[in-house]
Design a protein around this motif. Structure first.
Motif, PDB file in Angstrom:
ATOM      1  N   ARG A   1       0.826  -1.212   0.000  1.00 42.71           N
ATOM      2  CA  ARG A   1       0.000   0.000   0.000  1.00 42.71           C
ATOM      3  C   ARG A   1       0.861   1.264   0.000  1.00 42.71           C
ATOM      4  O   ARG A   1       0.643   2.194  -0.793  1.00 42.71           O
ATOM      5  N   ASN A   2       1.847   1.304   0.892  1.00 40.74           N
ATOM      6  CA  ASN A   2       2.700   2.488   0.984  1.00 40.74           C
ATOM      7  C   ASN A   2       3.541   2.672  -0.277  1.00 40.74           C
ATOM      8  O   ASN A   2       3.749   3.797  -0.744  1.00 40.74           O
ATOM      9  N   GLY A   3       4.005   1.553  -0.834  1.00 38.24           N
ATOM     10  CA  GLY A   3       4.843   1.633  -2.031  1.00 38.24           C
ATOM     11  C   GLY A   3       4.072   2.124  -3.242  1.00 38.24           C
ATOM     12  O   GLY A   3       4.597   2.913  -4.046  1.00 38.24           O
ATOM     13  N   ILE A   4       2.837   1.683  -3.416  1.00 40.62           N
ATOM     14  CA  ILE A   4       2.043   2.139  -4.555  1.00 40.62           C
ATOM     15  C   ILE A   4       1.686   3.623  -4.389  1.00 40.62           C
ATOM     16  O   ILE A   4       1.670   4.380  -5.367  1.00 40.62           O
ATOM     17  N   ALA A   5       1.419   4.059  -3.167  1.00 36.63           N
ATOM     18  CA  ALA A   5       1.170   5.483  -2.927  1.00 36.63           C
ATOM     19  C   ALA A   5       2.391   6.316  -3.291  1.00 36.63           C
ATOM     20  O   ALA A   5       2.281   7.384  -3.918  1.00 36.63           O
ATOM     21  N   GLU A   6       3.566   5.834  -2.908  1.00 34.02           N
ATOM     22  CA  GLU A   6       4.796   6.553  -3.244  1.00 34.02           C
ATOM     23  C   GLU A   6       5.053   6.514  -4.744  1.00 34.02           C
ATOM     24  O   GLU A   6       5.513   7.497  -5.336  1.00 34.02           O
ATOM     25  N   LEU A   7       4.753   5.387  -5.385  1.00 34.12           N
ATOM     26  CA  LEU A   7       4.899   5.284  -6.844  1.00 34.12           C
ATOM     27  C   LEU A   7       4.005   6.303  -7.544  1.00 34.12           C
ATOM     28  O   LEU A   7       4.417   6.942  -8.528  1.00 34.12           O
ATOM     29  N   ALA A   8       2.781   6.470  -7.072  1.00 29.79           N
ATOM     30  CA  ALA A   8       1.873   7.451  -7.670  1.00 29.79           C
ATOM     31  C   ALA A   8       2.428   8.863  -7.536  1.00 29.79           C
ATOM     32  O   ALA A   8       2.331   9.675  -8.467  1.00 29.79           O
ATOM     33  N   ARG A   9       3.021   9.159  -6.387  1.00 35.01           N
ATOM     34  CA  ARG A   9       3.613  10.489  -6.197  1.00 35.01           C
ATOM     35  C   ARG A   9       4.744  10.733  -7.184  1.00 35.01           C
ATOM     36  O   ARG A   9       4.812  11.793  -7.839  1.00 35.01           O
ATOM     37  N   VAL A  10       5.631   9.764  -7.305  1.00 34.48           N
ATOM     38  CA  VAL A  10       6.775   9.905  -8.209  1.00 34.48           C
ATOM     39  C   VAL A  10       6.301  10.026  -9.663  1.00 34.48           C
ATOM     40  O   VAL A  10       6.820  10.844 -10.437  1.00 34.48           O
ATOM     41  N   CYS A  11       5.321   9.216 -10.022  1.00 32.09           N
ATOM     42  CA  CYS A  11       4.785   9.255 -11.387  1.00 32.09           C
ATOM     43  C   CYS A  11       4.161  10.621 -11.676  1.00 32.09           C
ATOM     44  O   CYS A  11       4.380  11.198 -12.756  1.00 32.09           O
ATOM     45  N   PHE A  12       3.407  11.167 -10.730  1.00 34.47           N
ATOM     46  CA  PHE A  12       2.775  12.471 -10.936  1.00 34.47           C
ATOM     47  C   PHE A  12       3.821  13.558 -11.145  1.00 34.47           C
ATOM     48  O   PHE A  12       3.676  14.426 -12.022  1.00 34.47           O
ATOM     49  N   GLU A  13       4.860  13.544 -10.345  1.00 34.98           N
ATOM     50  CA  GLU A  13       5.893  14.574 -10.467  1.00 34.98           C
ATOM     51  C   GLU A  13       6.589  14.525 -11.816  1.00 34.98           C
ATOM     52  O   GLU A  13       7.034  15.557 -12.336  1.00 34.98           O
ATOM     53  N   ALA A  14       6.659  13.345 -12.414  1.00 36.82           N
ATOM     54  CA  ALA A  14       7.341  13.205 -13.706  1.00 36.82           C
ATOM     55  C   ALA A  14       6.414  13.397 -14.895  1.00 36.82           C
ATOM     56  O   ALA A  14       6.845  13.870 -15.954  1.00 36.82           O
ATOM     57  N   THR A  15       5.137  13.023 -14.748  1.00 43.71           N
ATOM     58  CA  THR A  15       4.251  12.969 -15.913  1.00 43.71           C
ATOM     59  C   THR A  15       2.948  13.753 -15.767  1.00 43.71           C
ATOM     60  O   THR A  15       2.241  13.961 -16.755  1.00 43.71           O
ATOM     61  N   GLY A  16       2.601  14.156 -14.560  1.00 43.46           N
ATOM     62  CA  GLY A  16       1.312  14.787 -14.334  1.00 43.46           C
ATOM     63  C   GLY A  16       0.187  13.799 -14.086  1.00 43.46           C
ATOM     64  O   GLY A  16      -0.965  14.195 -13.879  1.00 43.46           O
ATOM     65  N   LEU A  17       0.487  12.524 -14.110  1.00 51.38           N
ATOM     66  CA  LEU A  17      -0.481  11.470 -13.817  1.00 51.38           C
ATOM     67  C   LEU A  17      -0.012  10.682 -12.594  1.00 51.38           C
ATOM     68  O   LEU A  17       1.194  10.461 -12.415  1.00 51.38           O
ATOM     69  N   PRO A  18      -0.935  10.250 -11.754  1.00 50.59           N
ATOM     70  CA  PRO A  18      -2.391  10.460 -11.805  1.00 50.59           C
ATOM     71  C   PRO A  18      -2.760  11.827 -11.227  1.00 50.59           C
ATOM     72  O   PRO A  18      -2.149  12.284 -10.262  1.00 50.59           O
ATOM     73  N   PRO A  19      -3.771  12.498 -11.812  1.00 44.55           N
ATOM     74  CA  PRO A  19      -4.151  13.819 -11.302  1.00 44.55           C
ATOM     75  C   PRO A  19      -4.788  13.764  -9.922  1.00 44.55           C
ATOM     76  O   PRO A  19      -4.786  14.754  -9.201  1.00 44.55           O
ATOM     77  N   ARG A  20      -5.327  12.580  -9.554  1.00 43.22           N
ATOM     78  CA  ARG A  20      -5.939  12.404  -8.250  1.00 43.22           C
ATOM     79  C   ARG A  20      -5.452  11.100  -7.627  1.00 43.22           C
ATOM     80  O   ARG A  20      -5.232  10.119  -8.331  1.00 43.22           O
ATOM     81  N   SER A  21      -5.283  11.107  -6.325  1.00 46.18           N
ATOM     82  CA  SER A  21      -4.974   9.894  -5.562  1.00 46.18           C
ATOM     83  C   SER A  21      -5.743   9.945  -4.257  1.00 46.18           C
ATOM     84  O   SER A  21      -5.877  11.021  -3.643  1.00 46.18           O
ATOM     85  N   SER A  22      -6.268   8.813  -3.836  1.00 42.64           N
ATOM     86  CA  SER A  22      -7.061   8.755  -2.608  1.00 42.64           C
ATOM     87  C   SER A  22      -8.198   9.782  -2.653  1.00 42.64           C
ATOM     88  O   SER A  22      -8.522  10.412  -1.639  1.00 42.64           O
ATOM     89  N   ASN A  23      -8.756   9.968  -3.864  1.00 43.51           N
ATOM     90  CA  ASN A  23      -9.879  10.894  -4.078  1.00 43.51           C
ATOM     91  C   ASN A  23      -9.521  12.340  -3.760  1.00 43.51           C
ATOM     92  O   ASN A  23     -10.367  13.149  -3.402  1.00 43.51           O
ATOM     93  N   LYS A  24      -8.250  12.677  -3.907  1.00 46.04           N
ATOM     94  CA  LYS A  24      -7.774  14.025  -3.637  1.00 46.04           C
ATOM     95  C   LYS A  24      -6.965  14.505  -4.821  1.00 46.04           C
ATOM     96  O   LYS A  24      -6.111  13.775  -5.327  1.00 46.04           O
ATOM     97  N   SER A  25      -7.191  15.737  -5.263  1.00 47.34           N
ATOM     98  CA  SER A  25      -6.447  16.285  -6.379  1.00 47.34           C
ATOM     99  C   SER A  25      -5.003  16.506  -5.985  1.00 47.34           C
ATOM    100  O   SER A  25      -4.712  17.063  -4.912  1.00 47.34           O
ATOM    101  N   ARG A  26      -4.071  16.065  -6.837  1.00 44.61           N
ATOM    102  CA  ARG A  26      -2.655  16.290  -6.560  1.00 44.61           C
ATOM    103  C   ARG A  26      -2.233  17.703  -6.921  1.00 44.61           C
ATOM    104  O   ARG A  26      -1.175  18.162  -6.481  1.00 44.61           O
ATOM    105  N   ALA A  27      -3.012  18.402  -7.717  1.00 45.21           N
ATOM    106  CA  ALA A  27      -2.639  19.745  -8.133  1.00 45.21           C
ATOM    107  C   ALA A  27      -2.547  20.711  -6.958  1.00 45.21           C
ATOM    108  O   ALA A  27      -1.865  21.715  -7.013  1.00 45.21           O
ATOM    109  N   THR A  28      -3.219  20.364  -5.872  1.00 48.44           N
ATOM    110  CA  THR A  28      -3.200  21.237  -4.692  1.00 48.44           C
ATOM    111  C   THR A  28      -2.109  20.871  -3.703  1.00 48.44           C
ATOM    112  O   THR A  28      -1.936  21.567  -2.696  1.00 48.44           O
ATOM    113  N   ASP A  29      -1.404  19.749  -3.969  1.00 46.97           N
ATOM    114  CA  ASP A  29      -0.372  19.303  -3.028  1.00 46.97           C
ATOM    115  C   ASP A  29       0.831  20.271  -3.036  1.00 46.97           C
ATOM    116  O   ASP A  29       1.146  20.858  -4.060  1.00 46.97           O
TER     117      ASP A  29
END
Length: 411
Positions: free
Chosen positions: A383-411
């Motif tokens: 669980r923790n690793g996939i959450a961290e993977l999503a963060r890294v992917c977003f920083e590089a590609t802009g995807l996923p725009p949302r995680s855990s039902n929260k927009s990453r654009a506001t992070d």
């Protein structure tokens, strides 16, 4: 006295074209989703220890002789167990005389290539495939033609078109490599109908089948159809392994084929650890069913955790090829995403995954895929690793725009 000549280097005498040396091993990353590791909680340490004591008390003196004094094909009780295991799916087809024990399935691949291919030959390999099979074929200097896949495995219409095109150019492939039961990396199971179609194509175009069944013991959603070898022994070379069903560190696997093939393989096969063979045989002869029930239940639970984590963190940004068994998830990103763009940043964050280009016959066609192994990490780490993977992917590609039902654009 120091006799080392500072002007002399063995490195200067290496053959051309070798890869750079591997870095010194410093441990696995925190979120390790690569390789074919097994579930540490399902390694039956006590059972293996008891099996070792039992078999050594009975047959230990045979360790004084190469091959235990029983010939080069492998420990006979283990070969008999393999024959019984395979006969569950296809009664009466395989005997111990058809089984050769190898040091891991990779040695089986090397032996098949040694016997069947030469530099410049052509082979057909599933378009998404085990990197080891791809790398060995490339090292042998052969031309690789990809066999298109869908959710059910090889598309037989597409394979027939490939074979007809090659035939029209005067090319007969040396084999069709397939992982029909829990395909690596997609996790599909080839239906009996498609298996029969594949056998027919093999016969019509005079191309042998190279069947890799290393994950076949790890099905949980269905009973696997008969092996391709059972359907057409004269057309198929079959390999299997105990790496995924018991332990990858033990390096015990097998080839099943006519003796005309196995007998020639013995000319090239290196010795397989006798004690490893003895322990696997002793343990699985008594505990195969109970162990597989425990292991597959644990793996299925971990798959559920990983798919739920991917859905939570990536949402609709990825497509998950849900497997019917095994230890891997094949994840597809949108076409414009190149997973290699965040491989390095993932490593810096302690995340390791297998980029798709390493697992495809045409690397650029796999740039938007990744393979994740869920067997090794525990559920919280997944669980923790996939959450961290999503963060890294977003920083590089802009995807996923949302995680855990929260927009990453506001992070």
């Amino acid at each position: 006295m120091n006799t080392r000549d500072s002007n002399f280097s063995l490195e200067d005498h290496l053959v051309a074209g070798l890869p750079q040396p591997e870095g010194r091993f410093s441990g696995y990353p925190k979120y390790n989703f690569i390789g074919g590791h097994n579930d540490p909680g399902c390694i039956p340490s006590d059972g293996l220890a008891a099996a070792a004591v039992s078999v050594l008390e009975r047959d230990g003196k045979a360790l004084a002789m190469y091959g235990l004094g029983l010939g080069g094909a492998g420990y006979p009780p283990l070969r008999e167990f393999v024959a019984r295991k395979l006969s569950r799916r296809s009664p009466g087809v395989v005997s111990a005389d058809d089984v050769l024990i190898t040091s891991g399935s990779s040695q089986g691949v090397d032996l098949v290539n040694r016997l069947l291919v030469s530099k410049g030959d052509t082979v057909i390999i599933e378009e998404y495939a085990w990197a080891g099979a791809l790398n060995r074929a490339r090292a042998a200097g052969v031309e690789i033609v990809g066999a298109p896949l869908d959710a059910g495995g090889i598309r037989m219409d597409a394979l027939e078109a490939k074979l007809a095109d090659l035939q029209g150019r005067g090319i007969t492939p040396k084999y069709i490599y397939t992982v029909p039961t829990i395909q690596n990396p997609t996790g599909s199971v080839l239906s009996l109908e498609r298996r029969l179609q594949l056998i027919d194509l093999s016969r019509r175009f005079n191309v042998p089948i190279f069947e890799d069944e290393c994950y076949a013991d790890l099905t949980w959603t269905m009973d696997a159809p008969p092996t391709l070898y059972a359907l057409a022994p004269s057309q198929v070379v079959h390999i299997g392994s105990f790496s995924k069903s018991l332990s990858p560190a033990l390096r015990v696997a097998y080839v099943v084929a006519d003796w005309a093939i196995l007998g020639r393989m013995l000319n090239f096969r290196t010795e397989v650890g006798a004690l490893d063979q003895m322990i696997v045989s002793e343990f699985f002869t008594s505990h195969y069913d109970s162990h597989m029930a425990t292991l597959t239940k644990s793996l299925q639970n971990k798959l559920t955790v990983m798919t739920e984590a991917l859905e939570k963190e990536f949402g609709t940004s990825v497509e998950i090829w849900k497997p019917e068994g095994g230890i891997f998830v094949w994840v597809q990103f949108p076409d414009h995403i190149d997973v290699r763009s965040f491989t390095a940043s993932g490593q810096e964050a302690g995340i390791a995954f297998n980029p798709g280009p390493e697992w495809t016959t045409s690397p650029e066609d796999g740039k938007n895929f990744m393979r994740l192994c869920f067997a090794l990490p525990d559920e919280e780490t997944i669980r923790n690793g996939i959450a961290e993977l999503a963060r890294v992917c977003f920083e590089a590609t802009g995807l996923p725009p949302r995680s855990s039902n929260k927009s990453r654009a506001t992070d």
